[in-house]
Design an enzyme around this catalytic site. Structure first.
Site, short mmCIF file in Angstrom:
data_model
loop_
_atom_site.label_atom_id
_atom_site.label_comp_id
_atom_site.label_asym_id
_atom_site.label_seq_id
_atom_site.Cartn_x
_atom_site.Cartn_y
_atom_site.Cartn_z
N ARG A 39 0.83 -1.21 0.00
CA ARG A 39 0.00 0.00 0.00
C ARG A 39 0.86 1.25 0.00
O ARG A 39 1.93 1.28 0.58
CB ARG A 39 -0.89 0.02 1.23
CG ARG A 39 -1.85 1.22 1.24
CD ARG A 39 -2.69 1.26 2.48
NE ARG A 39 -1.99 1.98 3.54
CZ ARG A 39 -2.48 2.16 4.76
NH1 ARG A 39 -3.65 1.66 5.09
NH2 ARG A 39 -1.80 2.82 5.66
N CYS B 39 0.05 5.49 0.76
CA CYS B 39 -0.94 6.44 1.24
C CYS B 39 -0.31 7.83 1.15
O CYS B 39 0.75 8.05 1.74
CB CYS B 39 -1.36 6.13 2.67
SG CYS B 39 -2.62 7.27 3.31
#
Length: 123
Positions: free
Chosen positions: A100, A102
């Protein structure tokens, strides 16, 4: 390539597909906190993150896959002050911990505070 479109998630807000299947991979476009009827989801950042994740679930289902096959997510926030609350909700959906990123951005479509896109395995 095959386009994915389901009535169980918000229709694309522009000239793009909800997702594209290319070989063994599904590329899900950024999902914002709107319901399948195109209405904004009210509530806190956790509620809005859940709405994004539920749209991803619906799109992956339409593509013949599921959230457990997500390998990478990109999360966009309009304010990093929302990170902890977003993360608390996000981890309920992505317990398998895909890769991920972000990032905080200046602004997101329709003035929403969060948007999530992902890549998943087909089938």
């Amino acid at each position: 390539m095959k386009k994915v479109l389901t009535a169980d998630a918000m229709a694309p807000a522009g000239p793009y597909s909800q997702a594209i299947i290319a070989g063994p991979t599904i590329y899900v476009s950024g999902q914002i906190p709107y319901d399948k009827d195109g209405n904004p989801v009210e509530g806190n950042i956790g509620d809005k993150t859940a709405a994004c994740c539920n749209s991803i679930i619906a799109i992956l289902k339409a593509a013949g896959s599921d959230i457990s096959k997500v390998v990478k997510c990109n999360v966009f926030l309009d304010d990093m002050a929302n990170f902890a609350e977003m993360n608390a909700t996000y981890e309920k959906f992505f317990s398998h911990k895909p890769a991920r990123s972000c990032v905080a951005v200046k602004q997101l479509p329709k003035g929403v505070p969060v948007e999530i896109e992902c890549i998943a395995l087909a089938g």
